[in-house]
Scaffold this active site. Structure first.
Site, PDB file in Angstrom:
ATOM      1  N   THR A  70       0.761  -1.120   0.107  1.00  0.00           N
ATOM      2  CA  THR A  70       0.103  -0.046   0.092  1.00  0.00           C
ATOM      3  C   THR A  70       0.977   1.276   0.035  1.00  0.00           C
ATOM      4  OG1 THR A  70      -0.140   0.012   2.350  1.00  0.00           O
ATOM      5  CG2 THR A  70      -1.770  -1.368   1.493  1.00  0.00           C
ATOM      6  N   ASP A  71       0.290   2.343  -0.206  1.00  0.00           N
ATOM      7  CA  ASP A  71       0.960   3.708  -0.412  1.00  0.00           C
ATOM      8  C   ASP A  71       0.504   4.312   1.100  1.00  0.00           C
ATOM      9  OD1 ASP A  71      -1.791   4.526  -0.591  1.00  0.00           O
ATOM     10  OD2 ASP A  71      -1.543   5.155  -2.761  1.00  0.00           O
ATOM     11  N   ALA A  72       0.934   5.586   0.867  1.00  0.00           N
ATOM     12  CA  ALA A  72       0.834   6.488   2.203  1.00  0.00           C
ATOM     13  C   ALA A  72      -0.621   6.580   2.667  1.00  0.00           C
ATOM     14  CB  ALA A  72       1.395   7.717   2.165  1.00  0.00           C
ATOM     15  N   VAL A 112      -3.670   2.593   0.338  1.00  0.00           N
ATOM     16  CA  VAL A 112      -4.159   1.925  -0.408  1.00  0.00           C
ATOM     17  C   VAL A 112      -3.348   1.219  -1.487  1.00  0.00           C
ATOM     18  CG1 VAL A 112      -5.842   2.309  -2.571  1.00  0.00           C
ATOM     19  CG2 VAL A 112      -6.101   3.824  -0.541  1.00  0.00           C
TER      20      VAL A 112
END
Length: 152
Positions: free
Chosen positions: A19-21, A24
Protein backbone atom coordinates in the site's frame (compact mmCIF):
# COMPACT_ATOMS: atom_id res chain seq x y z
CA UNK A 1 -8.44 -34.94 -12.90
CA UNK A 2 -8.50 -31.86 -10.68
CA UNK A 3 -10.98 -29.12 -11.56
CA UNK A 4 -9.52 -26.03 -13.29
CA UNK A 5 -10.81 -24.01 -10.32
CA UNK A 6 -7.91 -25.54 -8.34
CA UNK A 7 -5.37 -23.58 -10.40
CA UNK A 8 -7.55 -20.70 -11.71
CA UNK A 9 -9.13 -19.44 -8.47
CA UNK A 10 -6.54 -18.23 -5.99
CA UNK A 11 -6.30 -15.91 -2.99
CA UNK A 12 -4.16 -12.85 -2.31
CA UNK A 13 -3.57 -11.21 1.06
CA UNK A 14 -2.85 -7.48 0.75
CA UNK A 15 0.12 -6.60 2.96
CA UNK A 16 1.13 -3.24 4.42
CA UNK A 17 4.06 -3.04 1.99
CA UNK A 18 1.63 -3.31 -0.94
CA UNK A 19 0.00 0.00 0.00
CA UNK A 20 0.89 3.68 -0.34
CA UNK A 21 0.83 6.43 2.30
CA UNK A 22 -2.97 6.57 2.05
CA UNK A 23 -3.22 2.86 2.94
CA UNK A 24 -4.40 1.93 -0.56
CA UNK A 25 -2.75 -0.58 -2.91
CA UNK A 26 0.07 1.14 -4.82
CA UNK A 27 -0.71 1.02 -8.54
CA UNK A 28 2.36 -0.94 -9.66
CA UNK A 29 1.48 -3.89 -7.43
CA UNK A 30 -1.41 -5.05 -9.62
CA UNK A 31 0.70 -6.28 -12.54
CA UNK A 32 3.12 -7.98 -10.15
CA UNK A 33 0.16 -9.74 -8.53
CA UNK A 34 -1.11 -10.81 -11.96
CA UNK A 35 2.24 -12.40 -12.82
CA UNK A 36 2.58 -14.05 -9.40
CA UNK A 37 -0.94 -15.50 -9.71
CA UNK A 38 0.01 -16.96 -13.09
CA UNK A 39 3.15 -18.49 -11.57
CA UNK A 40 1.11 -20.01 -8.72
CA UNK A 41 -1.46 -21.32 -11.20
CA UNK A 42 1.22 -23.12 -13.21
CA UNK A 43 2.64 -24.64 -10.02
CA UNK A 44 -0.80 -25.81 -8.83
CA UNK A 45 -1.38 -27.36 -12.24
CA UNK A 46 1.90 -29.25 -11.90
CA UNK A 47 4.37 -27.26 -13.98
CA UNK A 48 7.73 -26.70 -12.30
CA UNK A 49 8.89 -23.08 -12.32
CA UNK A 50 12.29 -24.07 -13.74
CA UNK A 51 10.68 -25.47 -16.88
CA UNK A 52 9.20 -22.04 -17.70
CA UNK A 53 11.26 -19.35 -15.97
CA UNK A 54 15.02 -18.84 -16.28
CA UNK A 55 17.22 -18.45 -13.22
CA UNK A 56 15.50 -20.90 -10.85
CA UNK A 57 17.66 -22.56 -8.20
CA UNK A 58 19.02 -25.93 -9.28
CA UNK A 59 18.25 -25.30 -12.93
CA UNK A 60 20.70 -27.14 -15.20
CA UNK A 61 19.90 -24.95 -18.22
CA UNK A 62 17.50 -22.23 -19.13
CA UNK A 63 14.27 -23.14 -20.93
CA UNK A 64 14.57 -23.29 -24.74
CA UNK A 65 11.51 -21.05 -25.09
CA UNK A 66 11.17 -17.65 -23.42
CA UNK A 67 7.78 -16.05 -22.76
CA UNK A 68 8.34 -12.28 -22.62
CA UNK A 69 5.47 -9.97 -21.77
CA UNK A 70 4.47 -8.06 -24.91
CA UNK A 71 1.38 -6.27 -23.57
CA UNK A 72 -0.17 -5.54 -20.21
CA UNK A 73 -2.97 -3.42 -18.81
CA UNK A 74 -4.51 -2.69 -15.44
CA UNK A 75 -7.89 -1.33 -14.40
CA UNK A 76 -8.57 -0.18 -10.86
CA UNK A 77 -12.26 -0.35 -9.97
CA UNK A 78 -12.30 0.18 -6.19
CA UNK A 79 -9.64 0.96 -3.55
CA UNK A 80 -7.78 -2.09 -2.24
CA UNK A 81 -6.57 -1.72 1.35
CA UNK A 82 -4.01 -3.43 3.53
CA UNK A 83 -5.32 -6.66 5.12
CA UNK A 84 -7.91 -7.21 2.35
CA UNK A 85 -8.20 -10.87 1.39
CA UNK A 86 -8.81 -10.95 -2.33
CA UNK A 87 -10.01 -13.79 -4.50
CA UNK A 88 -8.10 -13.93 -7.78
CA UNK A 89 -9.84 -15.40 -10.82
CA UNK A 90 -7.59 -16.19 -13.78
CA UNK A 91 -8.88 -16.44 -17.34
CA UNK A 92 -6.10 -17.67 -19.65
CA UNK A 93 -6.64 -17.69 -23.40
CA UNK A 94 -4.50 -18.93 -26.28
CA UNK A 95 -4.47 -16.25 -28.99
CA UNK A 96 -2.46 -18.23 -31.55
CA UNK A 97 0.03 -21.14 -31.40
CA UNK A 98 2.75 -18.87 -30.01
CA UNK A 99 0.85 -16.29 -27.97
CA UNK A 100 -1.46 -16.27 -24.97
CA UNK A 101 -2.82 -13.90 -22.38
CA UNK A 102 -4.01 -14.21 -18.81
CA UNK A 103 -6.78 -11.95 -17.54
CA UNK A 104 -6.89 -11.59 -13.77
CA UNK A 105 -9.84 -10.33 -11.74
CA UNK A 106 -9.34 -9.40 -8.10
CA UNK A 107 -12.50 -9.72 -6.01
CA UNK A 108 -13.34 -8.67 -2.47
CA UNK A 109 -16.38 -10.77 -1.68
CA UNK A 110 -18.66 -10.23 -4.71
CA UNK A 111 -17.10 -6.92 -5.79
CA UNK A 112 -14.52 -6.71 -8.59
CA UNK A 113 -11.78 -4.47 -7.19
CA UNK A 114 -9.26 -4.56 -10.04
CA UNK A 115 -8.53 -6.31 -13.33
CA UNK A 116 -5.27 -6.99 -15.09
CA UNK A 117 -4.12 -8.53 -18.33
CA UNK A 118 -0.69 -9.86 -19.24
CA UNK A 119 0.06 -11.13 -22.77
CA UNK A 120 3.04 -13.37 -23.53
CA UNK A 121 4.73 -14.27 -26.81
CA UNK A 122 6.81 -17.43 -27.24
CA UNK A 123 10.30 -16.95 -28.67
CA UNK A 124 13.32 -19.23 -28.98
CA UNK A 125 15.71 -18.26 -26.18
CA UNK A 126 18.73 -18.38 -28.49
CA UNK A 127 17.51 -16.84 -31.75
CA UNK A 128 14.72 -14.64 -30.30
CA UNK A 129 12.50 -15.76 -33.20
CA UNK A 130 8.81 -16.47 -32.65
CA UNK A 131 7.90 -20.09 -32.01
CA UNK A 132 5.15 -22.29 -30.62
CA UNK A 133 4.33 -22.24 -26.93
CA UNK A 134 6.08 -24.83 -24.74
CA UNK A 135 4.04 -28.04 -24.52
CA UNK A 136 3.52 -27.66 -20.76
CA UNK A 137 2.04 -24.17 -21.13
CA UNK A 138 -0.06 -25.34 -24.07
CA UNK A 139 -1.48 -28.18 -21.94
CA UNK A 140 -2.20 -25.73 -19.08
CA UNK A 141 -4.11 -23.49 -21.50
CA UNK A 142 -6.06 -26.44 -22.89
CA UNK A 143 -6.93 -27.77 -19.43
CA UNK A 144 -7.89 -24.28 -18.26
CA UNK A 145 -10.42 -24.00 -21.09
CA UNK A 146 -12.15 -27.30 -20.27
CA UNK A 147 -15.85 -26.80 -19.71
CA UNK A 148 -15.86 -23.40 -21.37
CA UNK A 149 -17.63 -22.68 -24.61
CA UNK A 150 -15.28 -21.15 -27.16
CA UNK A 151 -15.94 -19.94 -30.69
CA UNK A 152 -14.36 -21.68 -33.66
Amino acid sequence: MTSPDHWLKLERQVHFGDTDAAGVMHFHQLLRWCHEAWEESLERYGIAAGSVFPGCRGQQRWPAVALPVVHCQADFKRPVHGSDRLQVHLKPQRLDPGCFEVRSEFHLDATVMACGLVRHLAIHSDSRERCALPETVDLWLEASALGQITSL
